[in-house]
Design a protein around this motif. Structure first.
Motif, PDB file in Angstrom:
ATOM      1  N   LEU A 118      -5.523   6.208  -4.106  1.00 46.78           N
ATOM      2  CA  LEU A 118      -4.950   7.779  -4.535  1.00 46.78           C
ATOM      3  C   LEU A 118      -3.972   8.194  -2.974  1.00 46.78           C
ATOM      4  O   LEU A 118      -3.061   8.568  -3.696  1.00 46.78           O
ATOM      5  CB  LEU A 118      -5.732   8.277  -6.032  1.00 46.78           C
ATOM      6  N   THR A 119      -5.054   9.102  -2.510  1.00 47.97           N
ATOM      7  CA  THR A 119      -4.524   9.064  -1.370  1.00 47.97           C
ATOM      8  C   THR A 119      -3.192   8.132  -0.496  1.00 47.97           C
ATOM      9  O   THR A 119      -1.674   9.131  -0.360  1.00 47.97           O
ATOM     10  CB  THR A 119      -5.311   9.779  -0.024  1.00 47.97           C
ATOM     11  N   ALA A 120      -4.069   7.383  -0.505  1.00 49.08           N
ATOM     12  CA  ALA A 120      -2.780   6.325   0.611  1.00 49.08           C
ATOM     13  C   ALA A 120      -1.440   6.571  -0.529  1.00 49.08           C
ATOM     14  O   ALA A 120      -0.828   5.798   0.079  1.00 49.08           O
ATOM     15  CB  ALA A 120      -2.872   5.191   0.626  1.00 49.08           C
ATOM     16  N   GLN A 135     -16.169   0.237   6.349  1.00 53.48           N
ATOM     17  CA  GLN A 135     -14.978  -1.475   6.962  1.00 53.48           C
ATOM     18  C   GLN A 135     -14.643  -1.374   5.863  1.00 53.48           C
ATOM     19  O   GLN A 135     -14.905  -0.660   4.858  1.00 53.48           O
ATOM     20  CB  GLN A 135     -16.045  -2.473   7.957  1.00 53.48           C
ATOM     21  N   LEU A 136     -13.807  -2.704   5.501  1.00 53.00           N
ATOM     22  CA  LEU A 136     -12.681  -3.183   4.068  1.00 53.00           C
ATOM     23  C   LEU A 136     -13.470  -3.767   3.562  1.00 53.00           C
ATOM     24  O   LEU A 136     -13.549  -2.824   2.301  1.00 53.00           O
ATOM     25  CB  LEU A 136     -11.473  -3.959   5.270  1.00 53.00           C
ATOM     26  N   VAL A 137     -14.421  -4.810   3.006  1.00 51.45           N
ATOM     27  CA  VAL A 137     -15.444  -5.378   2.846  1.00 51.45           C
ATOM     28  C   VAL A 137     -16.687  -5.938   2.792  1.00 51.45           C
ATOM     29  O   VAL A 137     -17.246  -5.816   4.438  1.00 51.45           O
ATOM     30  CB  VAL A 137     -14.477  -7.308   2.503  1.00 51.45           C
ATOM     31  N   GLY A 163      -5.713   3.390   7.565  1.00 45.10           N
ATOM     32  CA  GLY A 163      -6.076   2.260   8.180  1.00 45.10           C
ATOM     33  C   GLY A 163      -7.513   1.434   7.688  1.00 45.10           C
ATOM     34  O   GLY A 163      -8.687   2.588   6.909  1.00 45.10           O
ATOM     35  N   SER A 164      -8.470   0.416   8.304  1.00 48.21           N
ATOM     36  CA  SER A 164      -9.413  -0.219   8.310  1.00 48.21           C
ATOM     37  C   SER A 164     -10.113  -1.068   8.977  1.00 48.21           C
ATOM     38  O   SER A 164      -9.358  -1.112  10.798  1.00 48.21           O
ATOM     39  CB  SER A 164      -9.073  -1.212   6.871  1.00 48.21           C
ATOM     40  N   ARG A 204      -4.186  -4.339  -0.693  1.00 51.07           N
ATOM     41  CA  ARG A 204      -2.625  -3.866  -0.335  1.00 51.07           C
ATOM     42  C   ARG A 204      -3.013  -2.754  -1.435  1.00 51.07           C
ATOM     43  O   ARG A 204      -2.373  -0.973  -1.460  1.00 51.07           O
ATOM     44  CB  ARG A 204      -1.692  -4.734  -0.921  1.00 51.07           C
ATOM     45  N   GLU A 205      -3.848  -3.118  -2.808  1.00 56.93           N
ATOM     46  CA  GLU A 205      -3.753  -1.465  -3.767  1.00 56.93           C
ATOM     47  C   GLU A 205      -4.380  -0.681  -2.607  1.00 56.93           C
ATOM     48  O   GLU A 205      -4.287   1.121  -3.020  1.00 56.93           O
ATOM     49  CB  GLU A 205      -4.610  -1.885  -4.611  1.00 56.93           C
ATOM     50  N   LEU A 206      -5.608  -0.875  -1.914  1.00 49.42           N
ATOM     51  CA  LEU A 206      -6.027   0.037  -0.870  1.00 49.42           C
ATOM     52  C   LEU A 206      -5.052   0.536  -0.905  1.00 49.42           C
ATOM     53  O   LEU A 206      -5.263   2.409  -0.080  1.00 49.42           O
ATOM     54  CB  LEU A 206      -7.526   0.218  -0.499  1.00 49.42           C
ATOM     55  N   GLY A 207      -4.202   0.479  -0.272  1.00 46.41           N
ATOM     56  CA  GLY A 207      -2.981   1.648   0.894  1.00 46.41           C
ATOM     57  C   GLY A 207      -3.275   0.852   2.493  1.00 46.41           C
ATOM     58  O   GLY A 207      -2.685   1.738   2.416  1.00 46.41           O
ATOM     59  N   THR A 208      -3.940  -0.002   2.529  1.00 52.12           N
ATOM     60  CA  THR A 208      -4.463  -0.074   3.755  1.00 52.12           C
ATOM     61  C   THR A 208      -2.936  -0.777   5.208  1.00 52.12           C
ATOM     62  O   THR A 208      -2.374  -1.615   4.790  1.00 52.12           O
ATOM     63  CB  THR A 208      -5.566  -1.257   4.208  1.00 52.12           C
TER      64      THR A 208
END
Length: 505
Positions: free
Chosen positions: A377-379, A350-352, A24-25, A60-64
């Motif tokens: 990569l982990t997500a 945080q996210l941004v 999560g973020s 989305r790429e971060l896998g959040t």
């Protein structure tokens, strides 16, 4: 001098199932996290709502998976009603947490629509600083009741005919902290949180609740705070929060590289306290952790809330990260996975823009910080279950954490995909020859490998500079039968993914 380490795993020995909400973020009304962060009308990528699609794509790429909102310290002075309804009728107010002019252009309904568009789950916090039981229950009614009541009909009139269906709720934020607007003693907060939880569940019995734990392991009240708060709320909540931030201090690189050792000790102490409360109550219920703020934050360089000029969307706490920071961030996330039996939720804070993996320029580009890479990569790859990993190898001395494993590891197994993933952090300044013994698995084959190596170049201040240290293939990975052999570079973070099957019988 090259050191040697050995890790042994077996599919029969599981720690726990990985909850996707670990990835999560957090988006708080702080600095430029919202305004010119996720939201910027007029930006070349903005959608009809004004949300930046370049940021949405990177989210989305971060896998959040889950995003906590609207705070953070911000929530303790927030009137949620200010952020709903026609925008031209919303009041502009002073946010007392960060001394910022808040226009309320973005609020609950917009945030929920953004989470739907990004494929993330909203995690909402209620104000238990300057407000209380009634307001918390009213927000649940506004969000989750289908219709037929004053507040649910107000939501429908505001354009959300269907209920938001928010399941995760935080009972305030960091209520032990003297910096928090309306901060409280453990007794005061525990009683209030219990009352709010009861009222919120009367509105929607299906919700899940997070009660505030200590703001850090260094708080003078740590431990006793958790005990007292859980004595009040044990029967009403599923999770207790953990907040943890790390930074390199006084050039102590070894302690910084071992930050995850302190992180893990902190979590284990909270778990022990929660289980002691359960034991006293003769209960088999197990409170799980919501690590809903974790990151690297160079807080010593922050002037503090009292010294801030009153501005709208100021540039606040926009730390820029190095390759070393990325190695440590990857190890912190791996530690959450290693404790998958008790960690249910985690939010990178945080996210941004605000101590974030994603940075933006108003009207300009959005780009990946160095910390973005190991998290993404982990997500992407750490799924299924965490396996117990027995480690033998060198130890590293640190001033802050004592002796720690030189190689930190977590191994995950996704049976459905046949994917065995090893995440390895070499905290030492020497290379380590690592042997992973995967007895119980067969048909092991290397699918991919990645490595990030710390350097002394310092913060990477542009997209191009950050990309220079992006993960590269880890060379020299050898698979022999049920063993993997690799040399881990000094001060490095690696992810190795194997395809595999479980031995029959």
């Amino acid at each position: 001098m090259t050191q040697r380490a050995r890790i042994t795993v077996h599919p029969a020995f599981e720690v726990g199932t990985i909850d996707p909400r670990i990835f999560g973020s957090f988006v708080e009304h702080l600095g430029r996290a919202v305004y010119t962060g996720i939201y910027e009308p007029g930006h070349p990528t903005a959608d009809a709502e004004g949300f930046r699609q370049d940021v949405a794509d990177l989210t989305r790429e971060l896998g959040t998976t889950v995003v906590r909102y609207p705070g953070g310290n911000f929530v303790s002075g927030y009137r949620w009603e200010d952020g709903v309804g026609p925008r031209d009728e919303r009041p502009t107010r002073i946010d007392m947490a960060w001394r910022t002019i808040e226009t309320n252009e973005i609020g609950t309904d917009e945030f929920v629509r953004w989470t739907a568009a990004t494929g993330t789950e909203p995690m909402m916090a209620v104000n238990l600083g300057t407000r209380g039981v009634a307001e918390a229950a009213e927000l649940v009614e506004y969000c989750n009741v289908p219709g037929g009541t004053e507040l649910s009909e107000r939501r429908r009139a505001n354009g959300a005919d269907a209920p938001h269906g928010i399941r995760l709720w935080c009972l305030g934020n960091e209520m032990d902290g003297p910096w928090q607007i309306g901060h409280k003693t453990a007794e005061e907060y525990g009683r209030l949180a219990s009352q709010a939880a009861q009222a919120m569940r009367r509105v929607d019995p299906s919700i899940e609740l997070v009660v505030c734990g200590s703001s850090s392991r260094e708080m003078e009240t740590f431990g006793e705070w958790e005990r007292v708060v859980l004595e009040h709320t044990f029967d009403q909540v599923e999770y207790i929060s953990v907040h943890a931030y790390y930074q390199e201090r006084d050039g102590d690189r070894a302690s910084f590289l071992a930050s995850a050792a302190g992180f893990e000790a902190f979590m284990h102490e909270v778990i022990a306290t929660a289980d002691a409360v359960a034991a006293r109550r003769h209960s088999d219920k197990r409170i799980r952790l919501s690590v809903d703020e974790w990151n690297i934050w160079y807080i010593d360089s922050f002037a503090g809330e009292d010294n801030l000029e009153l501005l709208e969307r100021p540039r606040l706490i926009e730390d820029v990260y190095s390759a070393l920071d990325a190695v440590v961030a990857g190890d912190l996330l791996a530690t959450l996975l290693r404790n998958a039996d008790r960690v249910a939720i985690a939010c990178l804070a945080q996210l941004v823009n605000v101590i974030a993996p994603i940075m933006t320029e108003p009207g300009g580009e959005a780009w990946r910080q160095t910390t973005f890479f190991p998290i993404a990569l982990t997500a992407q790859h750490a799924r299924g279950v965490t396996l117990e990993a027995r480690t033998e190898g060198p130890r590293a001395a640190t001033a802050k954490h004592g002796e720690v494993d030189a190689v930190s590891s977590v191994v995950t197994w996704d049976a459905a995909a046949g994917s065995l993933v090893a995440i390895l952090t070499n905290r030492s300044p020497q290379p380590v020859e690592l042997r992973l013994d995967a007895a119980g698995f067969r048909e092991l084959a290397l699918a991919e490998s990645h490595v990030m190596v710390a350097d002394d170049a310092g913060p990477r201040r542009t997209a191009a500079e950050a990309a220079e240290v992006a993960p590269r293939p880890l060379e020299g990975v050898v698979v022999e039968g049920a063993e993997l052999l690799v040399t881990l570079p000094p001060e490095s973070w690696s992810l190795i993914r194997l395809t595999a099957a479980v031995q029959p019988g």
